[in-house]
Design a protein around this motif. Structure first.
Motif, PDB file in Angstrom:
ATOM      1  N   ALA A 110      25.078 -35.341  10.742  1.00 51.06           N
ATOM      2  CA  ALA A 110      23.909 -35.158   9.879  1.00 51.06           C
ATOM      3  C   ALA A 110      22.727 -34.555  10.611  1.00 51.06           C
ATOM      4  O   ALA A 110      21.806 -34.036   9.987  1.00 51.06           O
ATOM      5  N   ASN A 111      22.718 -34.621  11.941  1.00 53.43           N
ATOM      6  CA  ASN A 111      21.558 -34.167  12.717  1.00 53.43           C
ATOM      7  C   ASN A 111      21.743 -32.771  13.294  1.00 53.43           C
ATOM      8  O   ASN A 111      21.095 -32.407  14.268  1.00 53.43           O
ATOM      9  N   LYS A 112      22.646 -32.000  12.685  1.00 56.31           N
ATOM     10  CA  LYS A 112      22.869 -30.620  13.134  1.00 56.31           C
ATOM     11  C   LYS A 112      22.758 -29.687  11.929  1.00 56.31           C
ATOM     12  O   LYS A 112      23.763 -29.304  11.330  1.00 56.31           O
ATOM     13  N   PRO A 113      21.518 -29.324  11.544  1.00 53.29           N
ATOM     14  CA  PRO A 113      21.332 -28.529  10.320  1.00 53.29           C
ATOM     15  C   PRO A 113      21.941 -27.138  10.390  1.00 53.29           C
ATOM     16  O   PRO A 113      22.064 -26.478   9.362  1.00 53.29           O
ATOM     17  N   TRP A 114      22.321 -26.690  11.588  1.00 52.85           N
ATOM     18  CA  TRP A 114      22.881 -25.341  11.702  1.00 52.85           C
ATOM     19  C   TRP A 114      24.374 -25.302  11.373  1.00 52.85           C
ATOM     20  O   TRP A 114      24.945 -24.224  11.263  1.00 52.85           O
TER      21      TRP A 114
ATOM     22  N   TRP B 151      27.845 -26.178   8.969  1.00 53.94           N
ATOM     23  CA  TRP B 151      28.190 -26.160   7.550  1.00 53.94           C
ATOM     24  C   TRP B 151      28.298 -27.602   7.042  1.00 53.94           C
ATOM     25  O   TRP B 151      28.910 -28.455   7.658  1.00 53.94           O
ATOM     26  N   GLU B 152      27.655 -27.894   5.920  1.00 50.23           N
ATOM     27  CA  GLU B 152      27.705 -29.190   5.249  1.00 50.23           C
ATOM     28  C   GLU B 152      27.262 -30.353   6.148  1.00 50.23           C
ATOM     29  O   GLU B 152      27.987 -31.336   6.312  1.00 50.23           O
ATOM     30  N   PRO B 153      26.083 -30.298   6.757  1.00 51.27           N
ATOM     31  CA  PRO B 153      25.659 -31.411   7.618  1.00 51.27           C
ATOM     32  C   PRO B 153      25.522 -32.706   6.828  1.00 51.27           C
ATOM     33  O   PRO B 153      24.993 -32.737   5.715  1.00 51.27           O
TER      34      PRO B 153
ATOM     35  N   THR C 284      25.074 -26.534   1.577  1.00 51.61           N
ATOM     36  CA  THR C 284      23.802 -27.204   1.326  1.00 51.61           C
ATOM     37  C   THR C 284      22.626 -26.239   1.366  1.00 51.61           C
ATOM     38  O   THR C 284      21.559 -26.533   0.844  1.00 51.61           O
ATOM     39  N   ASP C 285      22.801 -25.065   2.006  1.00 50.55           N
ATOM     40  CA  ASP C 285      21.724 -24.074   2.050  1.00 50.55           C
ATOM     41  C   ASP C 285      21.813 -23.069   0.910  1.00 50.55           C
ATOM     42  O   ASP C 285      21.054 -22.092   0.862  1.00 50.55           O
TER      43      ASP C 285
END
Length: 379
Positions: A101-105, A107-109, A156-157
């Motif tokens: 969850a702590n890696k916004p870069w 896919w699908e964090p 998610t983006d």
């Protein structure tokens, strides 16, 4: 999504007004595919081009341009460069991957997802891609992977990309796999999907697969209902329950069961679940996340009490395993409000009432240093 399909090299004379000597220009021409039906806004450089237009393949009328598009076998449809695997156990459960969850870069964090990833230069086919990703992410090899469909998945983006999906059958313990990416792997049944953080497109895809394979709905419990022929005469199956014993500062974590719960309605109980054809620690990890959003590493748990019991003479015997987690991540959340209406840290010395009777017996046994308790057996 873009694909280079033409390169043009041409000479330019010197331009003293710009201080440019004679030189060459190398132009790369790309074909861009729309990921959805909403073309992006394009800002043109007027000194370079005078206009732009999105066209379907059948409306490209220029013979030279059409020939260039068809030569590399471009047909107006983007080719997937990502591959994922729908892995099931043959009895209605799907292997899902909880991503960081702590890696916004990535896919699908923070979402439950399928194992898979992007194509790399050494992959000859997308089957090579998904097989490599399974090995790299989870040390997993699944024989007989078959193409299922090409689906568009929205991240998610908001990015919408095509993914080649494969299906395969495997029946092992996720907790024993050497996971190198993400938080955990777990077996999940479709009825759990609405309670999980998952992309709508992923959920729809899995629900469709489950609907197309109704024979898979017979779960491991039903399959295992008959004692194997090789079992000794008189063998009786025991139901295995797994329980999470969390303790901090003399308090234990208890949940208040929903009044309409099939078991222990209106009573306090530790976080618990039944093994579904999986290792006990794998069940514990899965239930902790599904019920309360807690992330636990199987290596951080220890068996602290075993309770062998019968509620009633006609009920099957039950083996209740209580595991203490030395470390965990997260704060207890009400993720299954139809089963549990509150989480509370309670004094281990002064347990609340009403409480499930065997839960009290197990906690008292743990505090007294006993490792085993029997309940309900006639002597």
């Amino acid at each position: 999504m873009a694909s280079a399909h033409d390169i043009d090299i041409h000479d330019f004379d010197s331009n003293p007004s710009k201080g440019e000597p004679a030189h060459q220009h190398v132009d790369f021409r790309y074909v861009f595919y729309l990921a959805d039906d909403n073309p992006p806004t394009i800002t043109l450089q007027s000194e370079e081009v005078s206009g732009a237009q999105w066209l379907p393949m059948h409306k490209v009328t220029s013979p030279t341009l059409r020939a260039k598009l068809l030569h590399p076998q471009l047909d107006g449809q983007p080719e997937p460069v990502n591959a994922s695997a729908i892995i099931h156990d043959g009895h209605g459960r799907y292997l899902l991957h909880l991503r960081d969850a702590n890696k916004p870069w990535i896919w699908e964090p923070g979402c439950w997802s399928l194992l898979g990833g992007g194509r790399e230069p050494q992959d000859r086919t997308l089957l090579d891609t998904v097989s490599r990703e399974l090995r790299e992410e989870a040390g997993l090899t699944v024989a007989g992977l078959e193409p299922y469909a090409v689906e568009y998945v929205t991240g998610t983006d908001g990015t919408r990309v095509p993914i080649q999906l494969f299906t395969g059958r495997w029946n092992g313990a996720p907790a024993l796999l050497p996971l190198t990416e993400g938080v955990m792997l777990a077996w999940v049944r479709p009825e759990k999907f609405p309670c999980m953080t998952m992309l709508p497109s992923t959920r729809t895809l899995l629900e469709r697969h489950a609907a197309e394979h109704p024979a898979l709905a017979d779960g491991p419990t039903r399959v295992a209902a008959t004692v194997p022929a090789q079992a000794p005469s008189g063998t009786v199956l025991n139901v295995v329950g797994v329980h999470l014993y969390l303790e901090r500062d003399g308090q234990v974590l208890l949940g208040l069961r929903h009044p309409d719960s099939a078991y222990g309605g209106g009573c306090w109980h530790v976080l618990a679940g039944h093994c579904e054809g999986e290792a006990a620690t794998a069940c514990l990890v899965r239930e902790a996340y599904e019920e309360a959003g807690l992330v636990i590493d199987p290596a951080d748990v220890e068996l602290v009490h075993t309770l062998h019991m019968k509620d009633r003479p006609t009920d099957p015997p039950r083996v209740q395993l209580f595991f203490r987690a030395r470390h965990w991540e997260g704060t207890p959340q009400l993720r299954e409000p139809d089963k549990c209406v509150a989480w509370q840290w309670c004094s281990a010395k002064d347990l609340p009432e009403p409480i499930v009777s065997y839960t009290r017996a197990a906690i008292e046994g743990i505090r007294a240093g006993r490792v085993y308790t029997e309940l309900g057996w006639s002597r």
